[in-house]
Design an enzyme around this catalytic site. Sequence first.
Site, short mmCIF file in Angstrom:
data_model
loop_
_atom_site.label_atom_id
_atom_site.label_comp_id
_atom_site.label_asym_id
_atom_site.label_seq_id
_atom_site.Cartn_x
_atom_site.Cartn_y
_atom_site.Cartn_z
N SER A 128 0.81 -1.22 0.00
CA SER A 128 0.00 0.00 0.00
C SER A 128 0.84 1.28 0.00
O SER A 128 0.31 2.35 -0.24
CB SER A 128 -0.98 0.01 1.18
OG SER A 128 -0.29 -0.10 2.40
N VAL A 129 2.14 1.17 0.28
CA VAL A 129 3.05 2.32 0.21
C VAL A 129 4.23 1.92 -0.67
O VAL A 129 4.90 0.93 -0.38
CB VAL A 129 3.55 2.76 1.60
CG1 VAL A 129 4.52 3.94 1.48
CG2 VAL A 129 2.39 3.11 2.52
N HIS B 116 9.54 -1.51 2.41
CA HIS B 116 9.51 -1.61 3.86
C HIS B 116 9.40 -3.06 4.30
O HIS B 116 8.69 -3.85 3.69
CB HIS B 116 8.38 -0.76 4.48
CG HIS B 116 7.02 -0.97 3.89
ND1 HIS B 116 6.68 -0.59 2.61
CD2 HIS B 116 5.90 -1.52 4.42
CE1 HIS B 116 5.41 -0.89 2.38
NE2 HIS B 116 4.91 -1.46 3.47
#
Length: 132
Positions: free
Chosen positions: A113-114, A118
């Site tokens: 989603s980003v 990460h």
Amino acid sequence: GSDGPPGGEVEKAQRAAEGSSPTIFSKILDGSIPANIIYKDDQCVAFRDVAPQAPVHFLVIPRRPIPRISRVAESDAQLLGHLLLVASKTAKAEGLEDGYRVVINDGKQGAQSVYHLHLHVLGGRQMGWPPG
């Protein structure tokens, strides 16, 4: 398995557009959005997830914005190794001696989603298998 609640990560991932920047993570890195930072060095930052999915849930992100794990290059090998070392060291500092899970989501079907690489580190409870 379920896709989770409306407005959850899967739905966010379906709406997220790669290359829409600055991301929330670049805003955390530049200090314009606050975060609960638990580790930082010249290459990366680790901070607690704002919507934790386990008793301990933190993210490790590189300072250099790599959008996706599927977009890495040979030249990223040192940085990628460093992110895993930081994940391990920070998990130990967080008391996760009985184990934990490291997750990297990639793209829509991976529920990313980003679009800033990460590593999720989740622990403090028994993980299920298979994930997803």
